[in-house]
Design a protein around this motif. Structure first.
Motif, PDB file in Angstrom:
ATOM      1  N   GLY A   2       0.801  -1.220   0.000  1.00 45.80           N
ATOM      2  CA  GLY A   2       0.000   0.000   0.000  1.00 45.80           C
ATOM      3  C   GLY A   2       0.827   1.259   0.000  1.00 45.80           C
ATOM      4  N   GLN A   3       2.141   1.141  -0.160  1.00 46.12           N
ATOM      5  CA  GLN A   3       3.005   2.309  -0.192  1.00 46.12           C
ATOM      6  C   GLN A   3       2.898   2.987  -1.559  1.00 46.12           C
ATOM      7  N   ASN A   4       3.586   4.116  -1.689  1.00 48.64           N
ATOM      8  CA  ASN A   4       3.501   4.898  -2.927  1.00 48.64           C
ATOM      9  C   ASN A   4       4.348   4.285  -4.043  1.00 48.64           C
ATOM     10  N   ARG A   5       3.921   3.168  -4.533  1.00 46.91           N
ATOM     11  CA  ARG A   5       4.584   2.527  -5.663  1.00 46.91           C
ATOM     12  C   ARG A   5       3.656   2.566  -6.867  1.00 46.91           C
ATOM     13  N   THR A   6       4.239   2.822  -8.025  1.00 48.99           N
ATOM     14  CA  THR A   6       3.435   2.975  -9.236  1.00 48.99           C
ATOM     15  C   THR A   6       2.603   1.737  -9.523  1.00 48.99           C
ATOM     16  N   THR A   7       3.212   0.571  -9.422  1.00 46.65           N
ATOM     17  CA  THR A   7       2.492  -0.657  -9.751  1.00 46.65           C
ATOM     18  C   THR A   7       1.327  -0.910  -8.804  1.00 46.65           C
ATOM     19  N   GLU A   8       1.533  -0.676  -7.504  1.00 45.43           N
ATOM     20  CA  GLU A   8       0.464  -0.924  -6.534  1.00 45.43           C
ATOM     21  C   GLU A   8      -0.701   0.033  -6.749  1.00 45.43           C
ATOM     22  N   HIS A   9      -0.399   1.311  -6.934  1.00 44.33           N
ATOM     23  CA  HIS A   9      -1.478   2.280  -7.131  1.00 44.33           C
ATOM     24  C   HIS A   9      -2.198   2.045  -8.456  1.00 44.33           C
ATOM     25  N   THR A  10      -1.457   1.600  -9.456  1.00 44.77           N
ATOM     26  CA  THR A  10      -2.092   1.273 -10.737  1.00 44.77           C
ATOM     27  C   THR A  10      -3.030   0.086 -10.581  1.00 44.77           C
TER      28      THR A  10
END
Length: 256
Positions: free
Chosen positions: A130-138
């Protein structure tokens, strides 16, 4: 009559090269979109798979070469330069062979690519924090907009390390089914629910994602078919014009 046919052929070849230039720009633009887009399913695959990045570079390269060939083809057609027309024909033939080869390879490697994609998504779900990573937020964006949960289903999230090691009833916030009662809706991260009956979507994202990929593959396939048709017509017209040019007149070429 013969001179009129040559003139018509010349300007038709110029027109096809202009279209070829435009199609090349579209292919290059698609490759740049695949490489830099952060708000679609492609971004999830990019970080874990070099195949997508390589494919985007190939698209950019083919698009750039197509634009260059379209430009030189226009020059060769307008000023009737045989060597430029011959070079143009050769490059078109090589590009067409490369496109057909790439299409055949992708077709026969579709199952390994599908398997690789499944492993990438499942691995991302397992390590989701749930951190600010592009893949997770995508991926959160995909689950929210497509109203799905997990790859094959919400059960994929039971393998998540944070959820497995927690004594609380956690679930991916982006899986939250708004029609069900539960905690406040959040866009990213992991949310807590009071009971084990989690308020999440029951369907996996594989069906929606495959449909999305097929829709986009249709777009790129249509562009490639369009480019191939223009290439064939360009090859035919360039050879016709090349044979009709008896003597080259370089005085017609502008000097800078």
């Amino acid at each position: 009559m013969g001179k009129g046919c040559i003139t018509v052929t010349k300007y038709f070849l110029f027109l096809f090269n202009l279209l070829f230039f435009i199609f090349g720009a579209l292919i290059m633009g698609f490759g740049l979109w695949v490489l830099f887009d952060n708000q679609s399913f492609i971004a999830v695959l990019q970080e874990s798979s070099d195949t997508v990045k390589v494919a985007s570079y190939i698209l950019i390269g083919v698009g750039s070469l197509s634009m260059a060939m379209g430009f030189f083809g226009c020059i060769g057609a307008i000023y009737e330069i045989r060597c430029l027309l011959g070079l143009y024909f050769t490059c078109l033939l090589l590009i067409l062979i490369a496109q057909v080869t790439a299409g055949v390879l992708i077709y026969f490697q579709r199952e390994p690519l599908k398997y690789e994609m499944s492993n990438i998504i499942k691995g991302m779900i397992i390590n989701y924090t749930g951190q600010n990573r592009t893949t997770e937020h995508t991926w959160d964006f995909i689950q929210r907009t497509m109203k799905c949960c997990g790859w094959t289903g919400p059960g994929n999230w039971s393998e998540n390390l944070s959820i497995k090691n927690s004594s609380k009833n956690l679930y991916a916030c982006s899986c939250r089914n708004e029609s069900l009662a539960g905690t406040d809706i959040q866009e990213v991260g992991l949310c807590e629910h009071m009971s084990t009956d989690l308020p999440v979507y029951e369907t996996g994202c594989i069906t929606s994602v495959e449909k999305w990929l097929l829709d986009n593959c249709g777009v790129i396939l249509g562009m490639c078919v369009g480019v191939a048709v223009v290439e064939l017509l360009g090859m035919i017209l360039s050879m016709c014009l090349c044979k009709s040019v008896v003597q080259e007149d370089y005085t017609k070429v502008p000097k800078y």
